[in-house]
Motif scaffolding. Structure first.
Motif, PDB file in Angstrom:
ATOM      1  N   ARG A   1       0.828  -1.178   0.000  1.00 55.16           N
ATOM      2  CA  ARG A   1       0.000   0.000   0.000  1.00 55.16           C
ATOM      3  C   ARG A   1       0.874   1.243   0.000  1.00 55.16           C
ATOM      4  O   ARG A   1       1.937   1.255   0.602  1.00 55.16           O
ATOM      5  N   TRP A   2       0.373   2.269  -0.648  1.00 56.15           N
ATOM      6  CA  TRP A   2       1.092   3.537  -0.642  1.00 56.15           C
ATOM      7  C   TRP A   2       0.095   4.676  -0.788  1.00 56.15           C
ATOM      8  O   TRP A   2      -1.014   4.484  -1.260  1.00 56.15           O
ATOM      9  N   LYS A   3       0.512   5.811  -0.336  1.00 52.82           N
ATOM     10  CA  LYS A   3      -0.312   7.018  -0.398  1.00 52.82           C
ATOM     11  C   LYS A   3       0.603   8.163  -0.777  1.00 52.82           C
ATOM     12  O   LYS A   3       1.747   8.216  -0.317  1.00 52.82           O
ATOM     13  N   VAL A   4       0.097   9.060  -1.601  1.00 56.52           N
ATOM     14  CA  VAL A   4       0.878  10.230  -1.995  1.00 56.52           C
ATOM     15  C   VAL A   4       0.233  11.462  -1.357  1.00 56.52           C
ATOM     16  O   VAL A   4      -0.949  11.716  -1.562  1.00 56.52           O
ATOM     17  N   ILE A   5       1.023  12.188  -0.609  1.00 54.19           N
ATOM     18  CA  ILE A   5       0.593  13.465  -0.030  1.00 54.19           C
ATOM     19  C   ILE A   5       1.484  14.529  -0.653  1.00 54.19           C
ATOM     20  O   ILE A   5       2.709  14.453  -0.545  1.00 54.19           O
ATOM     21  N   ALA A   6       0.861  15.477  -1.324  1.00 51.08           N
ATOM     22  CA  ALA A   6       1.622  16.492  -2.055  1.00 51.08           C
ATOM     23  C   ALA A   6       1.221  17.890  -1.600  1.00 51.08           C
ATOM     24  O   ALA A   6       0.054  18.152  -1.333  1.00 51.08           O
ATOM     25  N   GLU A   7       2.213  18.766  -1.510  1.00 52.82           N
ATOM     26  CA  GLU A   7       1.978  20.158  -1.117  1.00 52.82           C
ATOM     27  C   GLU A   7       2.519  21.090  -2.192  1.00 52.82           C
ATOM     28  O   GLU A   7       3.601  20.875  -2.725  1.00 52.82           O
ATOM     29  N   ILE A   8       1.743  22.142  -2.458  1.00 51.36           N
ATOM     30  CA  ILE A   8       2.207  23.203  -3.345  1.00 51.36           C
ATOM     31  C   ILE A   8       2.341  24.475  -2.528  1.00 51.36           C
ATOM     32  O   ILE A   8       1.783  24.587  -1.432  1.00 51.36           O
ATOM     33  N   HIS A   9       3.087  25.426  -3.053  1.00 51.28           N
ATOM     34  CA  HIS A   9       3.256  26.689  -2.331  1.00 51.28           C
ATOM     35  C   HIS A   9       3.472  27.829  -3.308  1.00 51.28           C
ATOM     36  O   HIS A   9       3.795  27.626  -4.479  1.00 51.28           O
ATOM     37  N   SER A  10       3.283  29.014  -2.797  1.00 52.41           N
ATOM     38  CA  SER A  10       3.557  30.220  -3.557  1.00 52.41           C
ATOM     39  C   SER A  10       3.610  31.386  -2.588  1.00 52.41           C
ATOM     40  O   SER A  10       2.959  31.365  -1.543  1.00 52.41           O
ATOM     41  N   GLU A  11       4.385  32.374  -2.934  1.00 57.41           N
ATOM     42  CA  GLU A  11       4.422  33.593  -2.126  1.00 57.41           C
ATOM     43  C   GLU A  11       3.288  34.530  -2.513  1.00 57.41           C
ATOM     44  O   GLU A  11       3.008  35.494  -1.804  1.00 57.41           O
ATOM     45  N   PHE A  12       2.625  34.229  -3.643  1.00 57.26           N
ATOM     46  CA  PHE A  12       1.588  35.118  -4.141  1.00 57.26           C
ATOM     47  C   PHE A  12       0.329  34.332  -4.483  1.00 57.26           C
ATOM     48  O   PHE A  12       0.403  33.155  -4.853  1.00 57.26           O
ATOM     49  N   LEU A  13      -0.804  34.994  -4.405  1.00 62.28           N
ATOM     50  CA  LEU A  13      -2.081  34.429  -4.824  1.00 62.28           C
ATOM     51  C   LEU A  13      -2.501  35.114  -6.117  1.00 62.28           C
ATOM     52  O   LEU A  13      -2.126  36.258  -6.369  1.00 62.28           O
ATOM     53  N   PHE A  14      -3.256  34.396  -6.937  1.00 62.71           N
ATOM     54  CA  PHE A  14      -3.823  35.043  -8.114  1.00 62.71           C
ATOM     55  C   PHE A  14      -4.676  36.221  -7.642  1.00 62.71           C
ATOM     56  O   PHE A  14      -5.375  36.140  -6.637  1.00 62.71           O
ATOM     57  N   ASP A  16      -6.757  38.016  -9.863  1.00 53.84           N
ATOM     58  CA  ASP A  16      -7.932  38.261 -10.697  1.00 53.84           C
ATOM     59  C   ASP A  16      -8.412  36.953 -11.328  1.00 53.84           C
ATOM     60  O   ASP A  16      -7.776  35.908 -11.212  1.00 53.84           O
ATOM     61  N   GLY A  17      -9.556  37.044 -11.936  1.00 54.97           N
ATOM     62  CA  GLY A  17     -10.107  35.903 -12.654  1.00 54.97           C
ATOM     63  C   GLY A  17     -10.657  34.820 -11.746  1.00 54.97           C
ATOM     64  O   GLY A  17     -10.847  35.013 -10.540  1.00 54.97           O
ATOM     65  N   GLN A  18     -10.899  33.697 -12.331  1.00 55.99           N
ATOM     66  CA  GLN A  18     -11.509  32.558 -11.645  1.00 55.99           C
ATOM     67  C   GLN A  18     -10.655  32.051 -10.488  1.00 55.99           C
ATOM     68  O   GLN A  18     -11.168  31.506  -9.513  1.00 55.99           O
ATOM     69  N   HIS A  19      -9.338  32.224 -10.572  1.00 60.14           N
ATOM     70  CA  HIS A  19      -8.436  31.708  -9.546  1.00 60.14           C
ATOM     71  C   HIS A  19      -8.040  32.764  -8.503  1.00 60.14           C
ATOM     72  O   HIS A  19      -7.112  32.546  -7.732  1.00 60.14           O
ATOM     73  N   ARG A  20      -8.753  33.870  -8.479  1.00 57.97           N
ATOM     74  CA  ARG A  20      -8.442  34.952  -7.534  1.00 57.97           C
ATOM     75  C   ARG A  20      -8.435  34.406  -6.102  1.00 57.97           C
ATOM     76  O   ARG A  20      -9.322  33.687  -5.687  1.00 57.97           O
ATOM     77  N   GLY A  21      -7.378  34.719  -5.356  1.00 58.43           N
ATOM     78  CA  GLY A  21      -7.252  34.280  -3.969  1.00 58.43           C
ATOM     79  C   GLY A  21      -6.691  32.870  -3.824  1.00 58.43           C
ATOM     80  O   GLY A  21      -6.653  32.338  -2.718  1.00 58.43           O
ATOM     81  N   MET A  22      -6.262  32.262  -4.912  1.00 56.37           N
ATOM     82  CA  MET A  22      -5.718  30.897  -4.871  1.00 56.37           C
ATOM     83  C   MET A  22      -4.302  30.886  -5.429  1.00 56.37           C
ATOM     84  O   MET A  22      -3.895  31.802  -6.127  1.00 56.37           O
ATOM     85  N   ILE A  23      -3.580  29.791  -5.146  1.00 61.60           N
ATOM     86  CA  ILE A  23      -2.314  29.562  -5.830  1.00 61.60           C
ATOM     87  C   ILE A  23      -2.517  28.551  -6.963  1.00 61.60           C
ATOM     88  O   ILE A  23      -1.717  28.478  -7.877  1.00 61.60           O
ATOM     89  N   ALA A  24      -3.604  27.779  -6.877  1.00 59.10           N
ATOM     90  CA  ALA A  24      -3.977  26.819  -7.924  1.00 59.10           C
ATOM     91  C   ALA A  24      -5.414  26.391  -7.649  1.00 59.10           C
ATOM     92  O   ALA A  24      -5.893  26.478  -6.514  1.00 59.10           O
ATOM     93  N   ASP A  25      -6.084  25.939  -8.659  1.00 59.51           N
ATOM     94  CA  ASP A  25      -7.418  25.382  -8.484  1.00 59.51           C
ATOM     95  C   ASP A  25      -7.248  23.985  -7.884  1.00 59.51           C
ATOM     96  O   ASP A  25      -6.663  23.102  -8.509  1.00 59.51           O
ATOM     97  N   PHE A  26      -7.740  23.797  -6.655  1.00 51.34           N
ATOM     98  CA  PHE A  26      -7.543  22.532  -5.953  1.00 51.34           C
ATOM     99  C   PHE A  26      -8.121  21.359  -6.737  1.00 51.34           C
ATOM    100  O   PHE A  26      -7.524  20.280  -6.765  1.00 51.34           O
ATOM    101  N   SER A  27      -9.248  21.554  -7.399  1.00 50.09           N
ATOM    102  CA  SER A  27      -9.834  20.439  -8.141  1.00 50.09           C
ATOM    103  C   SER A  27      -8.930  20.038  -9.303  1.00 50.09           C
ATOM    104  O   SER A  27      -8.796  18.845  -9.608  1.00 50.09           O
TER     105      SER A  27
END
Length: 96
Positions: A1-14, A16-27
């Motif tokens: 068995r194995w599981k992948v846990i992944a983290e992303i990061h950024s110093e800035f958030l979008f 404008d647009g659909q991704h405003r306030g995010m670093i990436a669309d989680f979905s």
């Protein structure tokens, strides 16, 4: 068995647009990570040239899903594999 846990990061958030306030669309991130992991789900992961060719062909004849990697599939190397795969998809990875 194995599981992948992944983290992303950024110093800035979008800002404008659909991704405003995010670093990436989680979905999108979740879908992309799932696609990467599903490539190896229910698969025998082996290092290239680590088993005899006869055994490899016997496994294939029996219908086993086998993925040959150029590296030993340790937890550390698999973490790097997924890290680089997700980075290649444009995510700013922090850890896997």
């Amino acid at each position: 068995r194995w599981k992948v846990i992944a983290e992303i990061h950024s110093e800035f958030l979008f800002t404008d647009g659909q991704h405003r306030g995010m670093i990436a669309d989680f979905s999108d991130f979740k879908k992309d990570l799932r696609e990467q992991t599903e490539k190896l789900d229910h698969t025998l992961i082996i290092e290239e040239n680590s088993i005899r060719k006869e055994l490899f062909f016997a496994l294939m004849e029996e219908g086993f899903s086998v993925k040959i990697m150029k590296f030993r599939p340790t937890a550390e190397n698999m973490a790097r594999y997924f890290y680089e795969a997700m980075q290649g998809l444009g995510y700013n990875m922090k850890a896997v």
